[in-house]
Design a protein around this motif. Structure first.
Motif, PDB file in Angstrom:
ATOM      1  N   LEU A   1      95.283  16.485  47.910  1.00  0.00           N
ATOM      2  CA  LEU A   1      96.476  18.071  47.855  1.00  0.00           C
ATOM      3  C   LEU A   1      97.640  17.147  48.143  1.00  0.00           C
ATOM      4  N   SER A   2      97.509  16.678  49.280  1.00  0.00           N
ATOM      5  CA  SER A   2      99.389  16.274  49.496  1.00  0.00           C
ATOM      6  C   SER A   2     100.102  16.341  48.750  1.00  0.00           C
ATOM      7  N   CYS A   3      99.410  14.334  47.927  1.00  0.00           N
ATOM      8  CA  CYS A   3     100.116  13.838  47.273  1.00  0.00           C
ATOM      9  C   CYS A   3     100.504  15.222  45.730  1.00  0.00           C
ATOM     10  N   ALA A   4      99.515  16.117  45.799  1.00  0.00           N
ATOM     11  CA  ALA A   4     100.038  16.945  44.011  1.00  0.00           C
ATOM     12  C   ALA A   4     101.630  17.922  45.131  1.00  0.00           C
ATOM     13  N   TYR A   5     100.952  18.120  46.278  1.00  0.00           N
ATOM     14  CA  TYR A   5     102.053  18.691  47.272  1.00  0.00           C
ATOM     15  C   TYR A   5     103.433  18.720  46.780  1.00  0.00           C
ATOM     16  N   TYR A   6     103.689  17.301  46.899  1.00  0.00           N
ATOM     17  CA  TYR A   6     105.247  16.898  47.017  1.00  0.00           C
ATOM     18  C   TYR A   6     105.101  16.316  45.671  1.00  0.00           C
ATOM     19  N   LEU A   7     104.408  15.845  44.727  1.00  0.00           N
ATOM     20  CA  LEU A   7     105.206  15.216  43.028  1.00  0.00           C
ATOM     21  C   LEU A   7     105.547  16.912  42.618  1.00  0.00           C
TER      22      LEU A   7
ATOM     23  N   THR B   1     100.719  11.051  54.095  1.00  0.00           N
ATOM     24  CA  THR B   1     100.063  10.267  52.971  1.00  0.00           C
ATOM     25  C   THR B   1     100.960  10.718  51.492  1.00  0.00           C
ATOM     26  N   GLY B   2     100.382  12.113  51.634  1.00  0.00           N
ATOM     27  CA  GLY B   2     101.825  12.591  50.001  1.00  0.00           C
ATOM     28  C   GLY B   2     102.918  12.724  50.123  1.00  0.00           C
ATOM     29  N   LYS B   3     103.362  12.236  50.786  1.00  0.00           N
ATOM     30  CA  LYS B   3     104.792  12.679  51.305  1.00  0.00           C
ATOM     31  C   LYS B   3     104.996  10.344  50.041  1.00  0.00           C
ATOM     32  N   LEU B   4     104.888   9.788  51.345  1.00  0.00           N
ATOM     33  CA  LEU B   4     104.638   8.757  51.239  1.00  0.00           C
ATOM     34  C   LEU B   4     104.900   8.163  49.733  1.00  0.00           C
ATOM     35  N   VAL B   5     103.558   8.912  49.113  1.00  0.00           N
ATOM     36  CA  VAL B   5     102.737   8.663  47.997  1.00  0.00           C
ATOM     37  C   VAL B   5     104.009   9.139  46.346  1.00  0.00           C
ATOM     38  N   CYS B   6     104.318  10.250  46.842  1.00  0.00           N
ATOM     39  CA  CYS B   6     105.323  10.657  46.069  1.00  0.00           C
ATOM     40  C   CYS B   6     106.895   9.724  46.055  1.00  0.00           C
ATOM     41  N   GLU B   7     106.719   9.130  47.179  1.00  0.00           N
ATOM     42  CA  GLU B   7     108.561   8.281  47.391  1.00  0.00           C
ATOM     43  C   GLU B   7     108.110   7.120  46.953  1.00  0.00           C
ATOM     44  N   LEU B   8     106.662   6.687  46.503  1.00  0.00           N
ATOM     45  CA  LEU B   8     107.108   5.368  45.834  1.00  0.00           C
ATOM     46  C   LEU B   8     107.128   5.880  44.600  1.00  0.00           C
TER      47      LEU B   8
END
Length: 416
Positions: A15-21, A390-397
């Motif tokens: 859900l954190s990945c989804a939030y930032y993406l 983790t979500g923020k870093l995945v989004c940046e990647l």
């Protein structure tokens, strides 16, 4: 231009990945095999822990696992079993449990924890999820024996060297901020750098927010396979449909290694079961604490107090072992003089499976096998704490932005 993103896994990391993406303009769909109302993201202690700088894979941990292997109520329990994946993981865990690994891991754990705590604060201050519980009262490490006290004071000094706010408390100082403690408790280390939350509250609000923002959430839908062409995943198959996306993120917690086998990728990962007991009545506990000798976490959450703990490696299952629940309850009662956990509260205990890598560090990043696959799992006991980072870093990647921190130490293909 935004991409279509499929996130497999609806826990705090997914859900954190989804939030930032979605904030970056991507079109996001989240799929989870469960009803998204239970599991590790719901039964954890709710800690945000920059203080937890020592990884699970540390000197002496394998010896403890072997010592406690035949005691199913022990804090660190490895169920004896002839399972190839578990044996490979255990071998790598033993190889990783060195002081050299600990020294290498400390700055990485500190940096990603501090980043994640700041991101929780940003979420809270933005008001997007409403006024959820985020209390920055720190975390007490309560100890009865001089042995545990000396050990935690060493960790505290190292945490201070890393720039984290921490203080040592005498028994007299401890009594002024947390009355009702057992006379057996000798003192405490107080990590002022830590904070705590109520996980259920944040998870429910996060799901609601994401749906309002246009994120599609498919629950009770299990991923059963993939289609691929060359180095690209072209389809994600569930029992109900097939999904195509520009990017696929596997954030399925303890189930991630099983999903990766469908793609020909072996990821060393084991499920570490943790338990929790909720007490929904006043118990006089106002500060979160870890009961050092028992390895039990205590958290005053919104409307109840949570007692959580144990690390049980027994495969992927949700069997509740009553002796482990009883061990948590007995330990808690031995640290707080007025506390009694009732039988019905113990009978309502729940468990969750934490994904544990052999070196205690998360897997975050892409693999060499597929250009559009990102892995985000393996956070062990820090999954809740590290979700937003983790979500923020995945989004940046995925968005090809400058990373908030290096991911080299978390690479999914690192050697053990």
């Amino acid at each position: 231009m935004g991409k279509s993103i499929l996130v497999v896994g609806g826990g705090i990391v997914g859900l954190s990945c989804a939030y930032y993406l979605q904030k970056e303009g991507h079109e996001v769909t989240v799929i989870d095999k469960s009803a998204m109302n239970s599991g590790a993201s719901y039964v954890n202690a709710g800690y945000l822990t920059p203080s937890h700088i020592i990884p699970l894979a540390a000197p002496g941990m394998m010896a403890k696992g072997i010592k406690w292997m035949f005691n199913s109520s022990s804090p660190f329990y490895m169920k004896p079993r002839l399972d190839a994946d578990f044996l490979r993981w255990a071998w790598a865990f033993n190889r990783s449990s060195t002081q050299a690994h600990v020294e290498k891991a400390i700055p990485l754990i500190r940096e990603i924890n501090v980043l994640s705590k700041d991101l929780y604060s940003d979420m809270h201050d933005s008001g997007e999820l409403g006024d959820f519980q985020l209390e920055k009262k720190g975390l007490l490490m309560l100890y009865k024996t001089q042995k545990e006290g000396r050990h935690e004071k060493e960790v505290a000094r190292r945490a201070a060297d890393e720039g984290l706010e921490v203080t040592e408390l005498t028994r007299e100082e401890l009594d002024t901020i947390q009355p009702g403690l057992s006379p057996e408790i000798d003192g405490a280390v107080h990590y002022l750098c830590d904070a705590h939350t109520s996980p259920n509250e944040i998870m429910d609000r996060l799901k609601m927010y994401l749906r309002v923002q246009g994120v599609v959430i498919r629950q009770d839908e299990e991923v059963i396979g993939f289609t691929q062409n060359n180095k690209k995943i072209t389809g994600t198959l569930t029992k109900k449909a097939t999904y195509s996306a520009d990017e696929v993120i596997l954030a399925g917690g303890s189930w991630t290694s099983g999903l990766l086998k469908n793609l020909g990728i072996r990821l060393l990962l084991q499920a570490g079961k943790g338990y929790r007991i909720n007490v929904s009545r006043p118990v006089g506990i106002n500060l979160p604490a870890i009961l050092m000798e028992a390895k039990v976490a205590v958290t005053p959450m919104k409307h109840f107090t949570r007692f959580a703990g144990t690390m049980e490696f027994s495969g992927i299952n949700h069997r509740i072992r009553p002796e482990r629940v009883e061990a948590i309850a007995r330990a808690a009662e031995s640290y707080y003089t007025e506390l009694e956990i009732l039988q019905q509260e113990k009978q309502a205990a729940q468990c969750g499976l934490r994904p544990v890598s052999p070196d205690g560090l998360p897997y975050i990043g892409k693999t060499s096998h597929y250009d559009n696959l990102t892995i985000a799992t393996g956070h062990a006991m820090m999954g809740w704490s590290l979700g937003p980072a983790t979500g923020k870093l995945v989004c940046e990647l995925i968005s090809e932005q400058t990373l908030s921190m290096s991911l080299e130490g978390f690479h999914p293909e690192r050697r053990f």
